[in-house]
Design a protein around this motif. Sequence first.
Motif, PDB file in Angstrom:
ATOM      1  N   THR A   1       4.597  -4.352   5.635  1.00  0.00           N
ATOM      2  CA  THR A   1       3.431  -4.224   4.695  1.00  0.00           C
ATOM      3  C   THR A   1       3.819  -3.248   3.465  1.00  0.00           C
ATOM      4  O   THR A   1       3.449  -3.670   2.276  1.00  0.00           O
ATOM      5  CB  THR A   1       2.190  -3.772   5.360  1.00  0.00           C
ATOM      6  N   ASN A   2       4.296  -2.009   3.646  1.00  0.00           N
ATOM      7  CA  ASN A   2       4.503  -1.020   2.826  1.00  0.00           C
ATOM      8  C   ASN A   2       5.664  -1.630   1.798  1.00  0.00           C
ATOM      9  O   ASN A   2       5.760  -1.267   0.736  1.00  0.00           O
ATOM     10  CB  ASN A   2       4.867   0.211   3.491  1.00  0.00           C
TER      11      ASN A   2
ATOM     12  N   TYR B   1       3.933  -4.018  -0.821  1.00  0.00           N
ATOM     13  CA  TYR B   1       3.210  -3.126  -1.537  1.00  0.00           C
ATOM     14  C   TYR B   1       4.163  -2.233  -2.534  1.00  0.00           C
ATOM     15  O   TYR B   1       3.710  -2.407  -3.655  1.00  0.00           O
ATOM     16  CB  TYR B   1       2.394  -2.045  -0.698  1.00  0.00           C
TER      17      TYR B   1
ATOM     18  N   TYR C   1      -3.213  -8.857  -0.198  1.00  0.00           N
ATOM     19  CA  TYR C   1      -4.236  -8.126   0.299  1.00  0.00           C
ATOM     20  C   TYR C   1      -4.799  -8.843   1.699  1.00  0.00           C
ATOM     21  O   TYR C   1      -5.047  -8.213   2.700  1.00  0.00           O
ATOM     22  CB  TYR C   1      -5.335  -7.409  -0.547  1.00  0.00           C
TER      23      TYR C   1
ATOM     24  N   SER D   1      -3.274 -11.046   3.478  1.00  0.00           N
ATOM     25  CA  SER D   1      -1.921 -10.991   4.344  1.00  0.00           C
ATOM     26  C   SER D   1      -2.128  -9.724   5.166  1.00  0.00           C
ATOM     27  O   SER D   1      -1.891  -9.460   6.374  1.00  0.00           O
ATOM     28  CB  SER D   1      -0.755 -11.420   3.731  1.00  0.00           C
ATOM     29  N   PHE D   2      -2.390  -8.415   4.457  1.00  0.00           N
ATOM     30  CA  PHE D   2      -2.472  -6.998   4.757  1.00  0.00           C
ATOM     31  C   PHE D   2      -3.370  -6.709   6.047  1.00  0.00           C
ATOM     32  O   PHE D   2      -3.505  -6.134   6.905  1.00  0.00           O
ATOM     33  CB  PHE D   2      -2.367  -6.053   3.971  1.00  0.00           C
TER      34      PHE D   2
ATOM     35  N   ARG E   1       0.874  -8.792  13.685  1.00  0.00           N
ATOM     36  CA  ARG E   1       2.218  -8.494  13.176  1.00  0.00           C
ATOM     37  C   ARG E   1       2.635  -9.722  12.632  1.00  0.00           C
ATOM     38  O   ARG E   1       3.429  -9.861  11.720  1.00  0.00           O
ATOM     39  CB  ARG E   1       2.919  -7.401  13.940  1.00  0.00           C
TER      40      ARG E   1
ATOM     41  N   ARG F   1       0.978 -11.479   9.945  1.00  0.00           N
ATOM     42  CA  ARG F   1       1.124 -10.710   8.607  1.00  0.00           C
ATOM     43  C   ARG F   1       2.769 -11.106   8.096  1.00  0.00           C
ATOM     44  O   ARG F   1       2.988 -11.410   6.849  1.00  0.00           O
ATOM     45  CB  ARG F   1       1.065  -9.238   8.673  1.00  0.00           C
TER      46      ARG F   1
ATOM     47  N   LEU G   1       3.618 -12.791   4.873  1.00  0.00           N
ATOM     48  CA  LEU G   1       4.460 -12.397   3.728  1.00  0.00           C
ATOM     49  C   LEU G   1       5.741 -13.004   3.537  1.00  0.00           C
ATOM     50  O   LEU G   1       6.334 -13.308   2.217  1.00  0.00           O
ATOM     51  CB  LEU G   1       4.762 -10.880   4.195  1.00  0.00           C
TER      52      LEU G   1
END
Length: 179
Positions: A87-88, A91, A116, A118-119, A124, A127, A131
């Motif tokens: 996630t990071n 981002y 957002y 998907s976050f 996991r 997500r 992504l």
Amino acid sequence: MLNKHQEHQDDNEQLEGSSFSLRRPVQLTLLTYQLEPNTADVQWIKEQLAVKEIQIEVLNVPFETLNQHLSKADLIYTGTTINPSLTNRFYTFLLSEDSPFRYLYQNMPDLEKQLYSSFELNSRKQRSAALQQIEQSLIEEAAFLPIYSTYLRGVIHQDFMGVEYGSTGMLSFDKLFYL
């Protein structure tokens, strides 16, 4: 971003699979920053595109000023240090204030909504799948082309054990003090 490009691939695989057509010869400006590792990478890009009759003029600028020169470029070669967290990672690359992608991508509001959403997914696995789909869509749109990724692990001197480190392996200087 998902490290799937680390596997050994034929150097021409990325370019040969493209379906776009160009009037030849073409000259494009590639913007990058003046850091030593970029020299060999930019040369490789020039060689790969020369095969397709695309000539590259390189515009090297200081790292701190890259975003000020975006309008001068047809292509941008950049890299980023990213967090191991999936996630990071997205981002940092797509949404952070200093990411050139943020200033160039035309459908940024839609991309932000997708990211957002998907976050907020609970698992996991969900997500990750969301992504991966976003990344694949961006590649298909030719918004970016991941060339390679590397993994670096910092070696920390024993005198600094117990000190906080940021997501990129840098010491957190606001909490660092010596006795």
